[in-house]
Scaffold this motif. Structure first.
Motif, short mmCIF file in Angstrom:
data_model
loop_
_atom_site.label_atom_id
_atom_site.label_comp_id
_atom_site.label_asym_id
_atom_site.label_seq_id
_atom_site.Cartn_x
_atom_site.Cartn_y
_atom_site.Cartn_z
N SER A 83 3.55 -16.13 -12.73
CA SER A 83 2.64 -15.31 -13.53
C SER A 83 1.52 -16.21 -14.05
CB SER A 83 3.38 -14.67 -14.70
OG SER A 83 3.92 -15.67 -15.54
N TYR A 84 0.31 -15.72 -14.07
CA TYR A 84 -0.84 -16.56 -14.41
C TYR A 84 -0.83 -17.02 -15.85
CZ TYR A 84 -2.06 -13.67 -10.39
OH TYR A 84 -2.01 -12.99 -9.20
N ALA A 85 -0.24 -16.17 -16.73
CA ALA A 85 -0.11 -16.50 -18.16
C ALA A 85 -1.45 -16.87 -18.78
CB ALA A 85 0.90 -17.64 -18.34
N LEU A 86 -2.49 -16.10 -18.46
CA LEU A 86 -3.81 -16.32 -19.04
C LEU A 86 -3.98 -15.46 -20.29
CD1 LEU A 86 -5.97 -16.21 -15.78
CD2 LEU A 86 -4.99 -18.22 -16.91
N TYR A 87 -4.84 -15.91 -21.18
CA TYR A 87 -5.15 -15.12 -22.38
C TYR A 87 -6.22 -14.09 -22.02
CZ TYR A 87 -2.66 -18.88 -24.75
OH TYR A 87 -1.70 -19.77 -25.15
N GLY A 137 -6.24 -14.12 -6.77
CA GLY A 137 -6.43 -15.51 -6.35
C GLY A 137 -7.29 -16.30 -7.33
N GLN A 138 -8.32 -15.65 -7.87
CA GLN A 138 -9.18 -16.33 -8.84
C GLN A 138 -8.42 -16.61 -10.13
OE1 GLN A 138 -12.21 -13.33 -8.82
NE2 GLN A 138 -13.57 -14.48 -7.46
N ARG A 139 -7.58 -15.68 -10.55
CA ARG A 139 -6.78 -15.89 -11.76
C ARG A 139 -5.80 -17.05 -11.58
NH1 ARG A 139 -4.89 -9.88 -13.20
NH2 ARG A 139 -5.83 -9.41 -11.19
N GLN A 140 -5.23 -17.15 -10.38
CA GLN A 140 -4.32 -18.27 -10.14
C GLN A 140 -5.08 -19.59 -10.15
OE1 GLN A 140 -1.53 -19.52 -10.76
NE2 GLN A 140 -0.28 -18.22 -9.42
N ARG A 141 -6.34 -19.58 -9.67
CA ARG A 141 -7.15 -20.79 -9.71
C ARG A 141 -7.47 -21.18 -11.16
NH1 ARG A 141 -10.36 -18.77 -5.29
NH2 ARG A 141 -12.25 -18.81 -6.53
N PHE A 155 1.87 -32.27 -10.85
CA PHE A 155 1.78 -30.82 -10.99
C PHE A 155 3.09 -30.21 -10.53
CE2 PHE A 155 -2.64 -32.08 -10.47
CZ PHE A 155 -3.32 -31.28 -11.37
N LEU A 156 3.59 -29.23 -11.27
CA LEU A 156 4.78 -28.50 -10.89
C LEU A 156 4.40 -27.04 -10.67
CD1 LEU A 156 7.27 -29.93 -13.58
CD2 LEU A 156 6.56 -30.96 -11.40
N PHE A 157 4.60 -26.56 -9.45
CA PHE A 157 4.24 -25.18 -9.10
C PHE A 157 5.51 -24.37 -8.88
CE2 PHE A 157 0.58 -27.66 -7.66
CZ PHE A 157 -0.50 -26.89 -8.05
N ASP A 158 5.69 -23.29 -9.64
CA ASP A 158 6.87 -22.44 -9.49
C ASP A 158 6.47 -21.12 -8.82
OD1 ASP A 158 9.37 -21.38 -9.57
OD2 ASP A 158 9.50 -21.20 -11.74
N GLU A 159 6.61 -21.05 -7.50
CA GLU A 159 6.26 -19.88 -6.70
C GLU A 159 4.91 -19.29 -7.11
OE1 GLU A 159 8.91 -17.65 -4.76
OE2 GLU A 159 10.75 -18.48 -5.59
N PRO A 160 3.83 -20.08 -7.07
CA PRO A 160 2.55 -19.63 -7.62
C PRO A 160 1.86 -18.54 -6.81
CG PRO A 160 2.26 -21.71 -6.47
CD PRO A 160 3.74 -21.45 -6.50
N VAL A 190 7.67 -25.09 -5.62
CA VAL A 190 8.86 -24.28 -5.35
C VAL A 190 8.47 -23.02 -4.60
CG1 VAL A 190 10.54 -22.76 -6.45
CG2 VAL A 190 10.31 -25.11 -7.22
N THR A 191 9.19 -22.71 -3.52
CA THR A 191 8.96 -21.47 -2.78
C THR A 191 10.23 -21.08 -2.04
OG1 THR A 191 7.55 -20.38 -1.13
CG2 THR A 191 8.08 -22.69 -0.74
#
Length: 332
Positions: A83-87, A137-141, A155-160, A190-191
């Protein structure tokens, strides 16, 4: 520096051991992918490295220092979640700048870091937008940009990419790989998608039930799987397995052959069969052939002139045959 060592790391929830003792070395600058089926412990292992879960035993070292009891914020790691977890009420610029603002960095330094991250991620034109005005895709960036500005050791990526559609997944896969080449920072990813693992990793860690089944480069795992689980998990479509008399001829409990290592003929071959479903993908066609040894998947050319119900013969490339014992271990 971004070297991470796991020494006998274990995780238990009550009496249940979900991660048996694990030893693993992740070298500085490597792109390492944890891959395995759902519930195999890959996200738990990532969270143990991040400090988001407490280890039940063993040691986590980061750059030669024992970080087992170190708080997540002090480990020098940056995590990007599924989840992007953006404000949502903040602009892209403020979202990226948030961790730097919390660290009370000078405004000029924050501005420089945000602009640099936005340039790397092609977000410069979107800095004044809100997350709701962006594609997935932009939000993930943006989420990745928020990690970049911290200048982490890893960097740790959890199923991004799990929340993205197929086309965006491919694009983001390429962008994250390019990001690794430009930043040269350690990345752990992680995937459950073995295609992502094969195309992105310097080193793959295959997990099953919390155990490491094999560690190696994508081609090492493809060519020389240590056991039947790895052989069946790595490669798309997956390896065909045959047991019984055909395996016994090869001195094995089971034999494996990949779809691309089978020759198909309408006149002669080792294993007669009948064509069932055909999957036409343009450059390739995958034929599901019913034989006396079960259903066998064959990779053929895109223009193959075979149809449902056709009688065919299959012949394996004997040099590409894999042999396994009754416990699933690879035989030499």
């Amino acid at each position: 520096m971004g070297e991470i060592l796991l020494k006998g790391v274990t995780k238990r929830f009550g009496d249940v051991e979900v991660i048996p003792p694990i030893d693993l070395a992740i070298n500085d600058g490597e792109f390492v992918v944890f891959v395995g089926p759902s519930g195999c412990g890959k996200s738990t292992l990532l969270r143990l490295i991040a400090g988001l879960e407490d280890v039940s035993g063993g040691v986590v070292e980061i750059d030669g220092k024992d970080a087992t009891a170190t708080a997540p914020a002090d480990r020098g790691l940056a995590m990007v979640f599924q989840s992007y977890a953006l404000y949502p009420h903040m602009s892209v610029k403020k979202n990226i700048a948030f961790p730097l603002k919390m660290a009370k960095l000078p405004a000029a330094e924050i501005e420089a870091k945000v602009q640099a991250a936005a340039k790397v991620l092609n977000l410069t034109a979107y800095l004044d937008r809100k997350p709701g005005q962006l594609s997935g895709g932009q939000r993930q960036r943006v989420a990745i940009g928020r990690a970049i500005v911290r200048n982490p050791q890893a960097f740790l990526f959890d199923e991004p990419l799990s929340n993205l559609d197929a086309a965006l997944r491919v694009n983001m896969r390429l962008e994250i790989s390019e990001l690794h080449h430009s930043l040269k920072t350690t990345m752990i990813y992680v995937t459950h998608d073995q295609v992502e693992a094969m195309t992105m990793a310097d080193k793959i860690v295959v997990l099953q039930a919390g155990r490491i089944e094999q560690v190696g480069s994508p081609l090492e795992l493809y060519r020389t799987p240590r056991n039947r689980f790895v052989a069946g998990f790595i490669g798309s479509p997956k390896m065909n397995f045959l047991e019984g008399p055909e395996a016994a001829k090869q001195g094995a409990h089971a034999i494996g052959i990949r779809p691309e290592h089978l020759r198909i003929s309408t006149t002669e071959g080792m294993w007669p069969g009948t064509v069932g479903v055909s999957e036409h993908l343009g450059s390739d066609t995958f034929l599901h052939v019913t034989t006396d040894h079960g259903l066998i998947n064959v990779r053929a050319g895109g223009e193959v002139g075979l149809h449902h119900g056709d009688r065919v013969f299959l012949s394996p490339d004997m040099g590409q045959l894999h042999r396994f014992d009754a416990q699933g271990g690879a035989l030499k």
